[in-house]
Design an enzyme around this catalytic site. Structure first.
Site, PDB file in Angstrom:
ATOM      1  N   GLU A   1       5.993  -1.614  -2.403  1.00 20.07           N
ATOM      2  CA  GLU A   1       5.305  -1.123  -1.211  1.00 20.07           C
ATOM      3  C   GLU A   1       6.288  -0.322  -0.365  1.00 20.07           C
ATOM      4  O   GLU A   1       7.373  -0.799  -0.063  1.00 20.07           O
ATOM      5  CB  GLU A   1       4.741  -2.310  -0.415  1.00 20.07           C
ATOM      6  CG  GLU A   1       4.244  -1.977   0.978  1.00 20.07           C
ATOM      7  CD  GLU A   1       3.234  -0.835   1.028  1.00 20.07           C
ATOM      8  OE1 GLU A   1       2.228  -0.889   0.324  1.00 20.07           O
ATOM      9  OE2 GLU A   1       3.474   0.136   1.785  1.00 20.07           O
TER      10      GLU A   1
ATOM     11  N   HIS B   1     -19.572  -5.191   3.080  1.00 23.39           N
ATOM     12  CA  HIS B   1     -20.875  -4.542   2.917  1.00 23.39           C
ATOM     13  C   HIS B   1     -21.745  -5.290   1.920  1.00 23.39           C
ATOM     14  O   HIS B   1     -21.241  -5.839   0.925  1.00 23.39           O
ATOM     15  CB  HIS B   1     -20.686  -3.107   2.435  1.00 23.39           C
ATOM     16  CG  HIS B   1     -20.091  -2.207   3.480  1.00 23.39           C
ATOM     17  ND1 HIS B   1     -20.787  -1.830   4.600  1.00 23.39           N
ATOM     18  CD2 HIS B   1     -18.862  -1.649   3.591  1.00 23.39           C
ATOM     19  CE1 HIS B   1     -20.017  -1.057   5.353  1.00 23.39           C
ATOM     20  NE2 HIS B   1     -18.834  -0.933   4.764  1.00 23.39           N
TER      21      HIS B   1
ATOM     22  N   ILE C   1     -10.197   5.123  -3.217  1.00 22.93           N
ATOM     23  CA  ILE C   1     -10.896   3.882  -2.818  1.00 22.93           C
ATOM     24  C   ILE C   1     -11.266   3.980  -1.340  1.00 22.93           C
ATOM     25  O   ILE C   1     -10.617   3.427  -0.460  1.00 22.93           O
ATOM     26  CB  ILE C   1     -10.054   2.627  -3.145  1.00 22.93           C
ATOM     27  CG1 ILE C   1      -9.602   2.639  -4.615  1.00 22.93           C
ATOM     28  CG2 ILE C   1     -10.829   1.363  -2.832  1.00 22.93           C
ATOM     29  CD1 ILE C   1     -10.740   2.569  -5.641  1.00 22.93           C
TER      30      ILE C   1
ATOM     31  N   CYS D   1       3.434 -11.970  25.204  1.00 24.31           N
ATOM     32  CA  CYS D   1       4.089 -12.725  24.125  1.00 24.31           C
ATOM     33  C   CYS D   1       5.039 -11.880  23.273  1.00 24.31           C
ATOM     34  O   CYS D   1       5.882 -12.433  22.566  1.00 24.31           O
ATOM     35  CB  CYS D   1       3.058 -13.412  23.232  1.00 24.31           C
ATOM     36  SG  CYS D   1       2.060 -12.280  22.263  1.00 24.31           S
TER      37      CYS D   1
HETATM   38  C1  LIG Z   1     -12.430   4.333   9.090  1.00 28.26           C
HETATM   39  C2  LIG Z   1     -12.593   3.453   7.883  1.00 28.26           C
HETATM   40  C3  LIG Z   1     -13.552   2.441   7.865  1.00 28.26           C
HETATM   41  C4  LIG Z   1     -13.716   1.634   6.733  1.00 28.26           C
HETATM   42  N1  LIG Z   1     -14.568   0.575   6.787  1.00 28.26           N
HETATM   43  C5  LIG Z   1     -14.718  -0.217   5.701  1.00 28.26           C
HETATM   44  C6  LIG Z   1     -15.560  -1.364   5.753  1.00 28.26           C
HETATM   45  O1  LIG Z   1     -16.073  -1.727   6.799  1.00 28.26           O
HETATM   46  N2  LIG Z   1     -15.741  -2.071   4.607  1.00 28.26           N
HETATM   47  C7  LIG Z   1     -15.189  -1.717   3.427  1.00 28.26           C
HETATM   48  O2  LIG Z   1     -15.459  -2.356   2.425  1.00 28.26           O
HETATM   49  N3  LIG Z   1     -14.317  -0.671   3.360  1.00 28.26           N
HETATM   50  C8  LIG Z   1     -14.064   0.063   4.470  1.00 28.26           C
HETATM   51  N4  LIG Z   1     -13.188   1.113   4.441  1.00 28.26           N
HETATM   52  C9  LIG Z   1     -12.457   1.367   3.214  1.00 28.26           C
HETATM   53  C10 LIG Z   1     -11.276   0.437   3.034  1.00 28.26           C
HETATM   54  O3  LIG Z   1     -10.577   0.254   4.247  1.00 28.26           O
HETATM   55  C11 LIG Z   1     -10.361   1.034   1.977  1.00 28.26           C
HETATM   56  O4  LIG Z   1     -11.118   1.317   0.835  1.00 28.26           O
HETATM   57  C12 LIG Z   1      -9.225   0.095   1.575  1.00 28.26           C
HETATM   58  O5  LIG Z   1      -8.541  -0.390   2.691  1.00 28.26           O
HETATM   59  C13 LIG Z   1      -8.290   0.841   0.652  1.00 28.26           C
HETATM   60  O6  LIG Z   1      -7.276  -0.034   0.265  1.00 28.26           O
HETATM   61  P1  LIG Z   1      -6.063   0.476  -0.630  1.00 28.26           P
HETATM   62  O7  LIG Z   1      -5.303  -0.722  -1.015  1.00 28.26           O
HETATM   63  O8  LIG Z   1      -6.585   1.385  -1.692  1.00 28.26           O
HETATM   64  O9  LIG Z   1      -5.244   1.451   0.336  1.00 28.26           O
HETATM   65  P2  LIG Z   1      -4.138   1.115   1.446  1.00 28.26           P
HETATM   66  O10 LIG Z   1      -4.502  -0.021   2.292  1.00 28.26           O
HETATM   67  O11 LIG Z   1      -3.859   2.408   2.157  1.00 28.26           O
HETATM   68  O12 LIG Z   1      -2.872   0.685   0.588  1.00 28.26           O
HETATM   69  C14 LIG Z   1      -2.133   1.600  -0.171  1.00 28.26           C
HETATM   70  C15 LIG Z   1      -0.667   1.209  -0.054  1.00 28.26           C
HETATM   71  O13 LIG Z   1       0.126   2.004  -0.919  1.00 28.26           O
HETATM   72  C16 LIG Z   1       1.367   2.249  -0.292  1.00 28.26           C
HETATM   73  N5  LIG Z   1       1.979   3.406  -0.942  1.00 28.26           N
HETATM   74  C17 LIG Z   1       1.542   4.686  -0.943  1.00 28.26           C
HETATM   75  N6  LIG Z   1       2.364   5.458  -1.671  1.00 28.26           N
HETATM   76  C18 LIG Z   1       3.345   4.661  -2.159  1.00 28.26           C
HETATM   77  C19 LIG Z   1       4.500   4.894  -2.962  1.00 28.26           C
HETATM   78  N7  LIG Z   1       4.795   6.102  -3.444  1.00 28.26           N
HETATM   79  N8  LIG Z   1       5.314   3.845  -3.250  1.00 28.26           N
HETATM   80  C20 LIG Z   1       5.040   2.589  -2.774  1.00 28.26           C
HETATM   81  N9  LIG Z   1       3.951   2.338  -1.985  1.00 28.26           N
HETATM   82  C21 LIG Z   1       3.114   3.350  -1.695  1.00 28.26           C
HETATM   83  C22 LIG Z   1       0.970   2.496   1.157  1.00 28.26           C
HETATM   84  O14 LIG Z   1       2.051   2.321   2.049  1.00 28.26           O
HETATM   85  C23 LIG Z   1      -0.138   1.455   1.360  1.00 28.26           C
HETATM   86  O15 LIG Z   1       0.348   0.251   1.891  1.00 28.26           O
HETATM   87  C24 LIG Z   1     -12.955   1.891   5.578  1.00 28.26           C
HETATM   88  C25 LIG Z   1     -11.970   2.889   5.602  1.00 28.26           C
HETATM   89  C26 LIG Z   1     -11.770   3.634   6.765  1.00 28.26           C
HETATM   90  C27 LIG Z   1     -10.668   4.617   6.826  1.00 28.26           C
END
Ligand SMILES: Cc1cc2nc3c(=O)[nH]c(=O)nc-3n(C[C@H](O)[C@H](O)[C@H](O)COP(=O)(O)OP(=O)(O)OC[C@H]3O[C@@H](n4cnc5c(N)ncnc54)[C@H](O)[C@@H]3O)c2cc1C
Length: 481
Positions: free
Chosen positions: A31, A49, A335, A441
């Protein structure tokens, strides 16, 4: 050589780590930030959802409905705040009622349980603060609310108890295909892995392109929010959506699992993928759009604004699977919503895909699958007294807004994912989440972190690397010793 490297510790990477930890494998999560759940996973609507929105037959539909079921189970097993509050999609005119009927049909095809189309009177009987002009609504009792970052942290903590390793502040900067698998280049050295899973969220296209021909591009689309104080937390009791449009599920009004009210998001493309700044125009739009659903929200009780970025791609679905030109490299990319809901189900399926690609899946003899967590404010007076008698540190309140004790902060600091910033502690035990937002805090949490970890206070940031709180001593006079 590790069996599997997961790039990214958002909800997707943490869910996969949790699933893989059930097998006799070496799994390493890399990470780039200094904590897990620091990307989109910490800034979204936090809705589990129901699954009526994605088109039948898509990956989003399949994983959403299954993920909805899994999150309820996981929340119980891992002590994660979750409430099955149900959701409404409001219709304001006849065209919206047609959309509501479409969503109902989609939901039935997707296997969403207990959907109902309600009249205006039936909807208002359940939610009296809504706009009395509504025509009706889709009601989905299986929708829920969750603490997204706590779900991710709980899964990673549990995975680590089963042997998964996590390397924070470790960005993957390049990758090569080798005879045995892959060689990953990071700022802290090279790592060899048999299989690699790309869960890099907003950067998943860049990570994909390190070993595979470009096949998708990620665009960051920002959504901004109001978070309101707990005195607004019961303005509505369900998740209140408007009819979805092409850009998203529209502006919602919803209670949160911590007892607050959340209102948002808007939707605007941004050029910087990490640009999560909020704007006057965006927040005005949110307030105005939400007032169509409910005009009883008192925005003077706003305690925080924040924004999260959607990882949109040109493909209208999640991108999940093995790259055809890089065997052993799997994408979980693009995603967007409902990604939080879907992540646990995606993880189960990707483990199956890895098995199909030759990863030996021998179950571990013993698997930790439970997480106990003390939440002082939820205990009865008798339980509190017993706890304090055992360890007086549970008798010192550090966060007055949220009633978080020193004991809980110390527990959080010593969890496997090892929080090292003030906000990382907040994400684990709520200290700093209340009305004063850590004004009271924050300095005490800093002191406890410094004492417990024997770190100089200057080494402890507010949140991400570089967000220094303390930069030196004040009132130091060179001539007085
Ligand atoms: C405004 C908004 C509202 C949403 N509401 C909902 C909801 O209500 N319900 C729902 O189901 N979904 C919702 N979503 C979607 C959901 O939040 C995302 O689909 C989900 O959080 C994606 O998770 P992830 O692990 O793919 O991405 P992230 O949480 O972004 O994790 C990716 C990780 O990869 C790391 N990374 C990137 N590049 C590298 C690299 N080169 N080397 C090492 N680490 C790296 C980043 O630092 C990050 O920590 C919403 C999204 C948004 C933006």
């Amino acid at each position: 050589m590790v069996d599997v490297v997961i790039i990214g510790a958002g909800i997707v990477g943490c869910s996969l780590a949790y699933e893989l930890s059930k097998y006799q494998l070496s799994t390493l999560v890399l990470e780039k930030e200094n904590d897990v759940a620091c990307g989109t996973t910490k800034a979204n609507s936090a809705i589990v959802h129901a699954g009526y929105d994605p088109h039948p037959g898509t990956k989003m539909a399949k994983y959403n409905v299954e993920g909805n079921r899994l999150i309820e189970e996981l929340a119980k097993k891992l002590s994660v705040p979750y409430k099955k509050v149900g959701s409404f999609v409001l219709a304001f005119d006849d065209a919206d009622m047609d959309t509501v009927r479409d969503l109902y049909d989609r939901g039935v095809k997707n296997g969403v349980p207990d959907l109902q189309i309600l009249s205006a009177a039936e909807t208002l009987a359940l939610e009296p603060n809504l706009n009395p002009q509504i025509k009706g609504a889709l009601y989905a009792p299986s929708a829920g609310i969750v603490s997204p970052w706590e779900l991710a942290i709980a899964m990673m903590d549990t995975a680590m108890k089963n042997g998964v390793q996590l390397r924070k502040s470790c960005e993957v900067t390049g990758m090569e295909k080798t005879e045995e698998g892959f060689l990953l280049h990071t700022g802290t050295g090279d790592i060899a892995a048999r299989y690699v899973v790309n869960a890099a969220g907003l950067y998943s296209d860049e990570v994909h392109n390190m070993v595979s021909a470009p096949s998708f591009t990620i665009t960051a689309n920002r959504g901004q929010y109001y978070l309101l104080d707990k005195n607004q937390g019961d303005v509505v009791h369900h998740v209140i959506f408007q009819c979805p449009s092409k850009v998203g599920k529209g502006v919602l009004v919803s209670p949160t699992v911590h007892g607050n009210l959340i209102v948002g998001p808007d939707a605007n493309d941004v050029s910087g993928r990490d640009d999560v700044s909020t704007t006057r125009e965006g927040l005005d739009f949110v307030m105005q759009a939400a007032s169509r659903s409910c005009d009883k929200v008192n925005y003077r009780q706003s305690i925080r604004n924040f924004a999260g970025n959607r990882a949109l791609s040109e493909i209208d679905d999640f991108i999940i699977g093995e790259a055809p030109d890089a065997k052993g490299f799997f994408d979980i990319a693009g995603i967007k919503s409902p990604g939080l809901t879907s992540a646990p189900a995606i993880a189960v399926d990707v483990v199956r895909m890895l098995g199909g690609a030759g990863l030996p899946l021998t179950p571990r003899d013993q698997v930790v699958d439970r997480r106990e967590k003390i939440t002082f404010r939820e205990l009865s007076p008798k339980e509190r007294a017993a706890l304090i008698a055992k360890d007086p540190r549970y008798g010192t309140i550090i966060c007055r807004c949220e009633t978080v004790t020193e004991g809980e902060i110390i527990d959080a600091i010593h969890t496997p994912t090892a929080p090292r910033s003030v906000d990382a502690v907040k994400r684990r035990c709520n200290a700093g989440m209340g009305r004063c937002q850590g004004g009271f805090c924050g300095p005490r949490v800093l002191e406890i972190l410094s004492r417990e970890l024997q770190l100089d206070p200057r080494e402890i940031p507010q949140d991400k690397a570089g967000s220094a709180i303390v930069i030196g001593e004040t009132k130091v006079r060179e001539d007085i010793h």
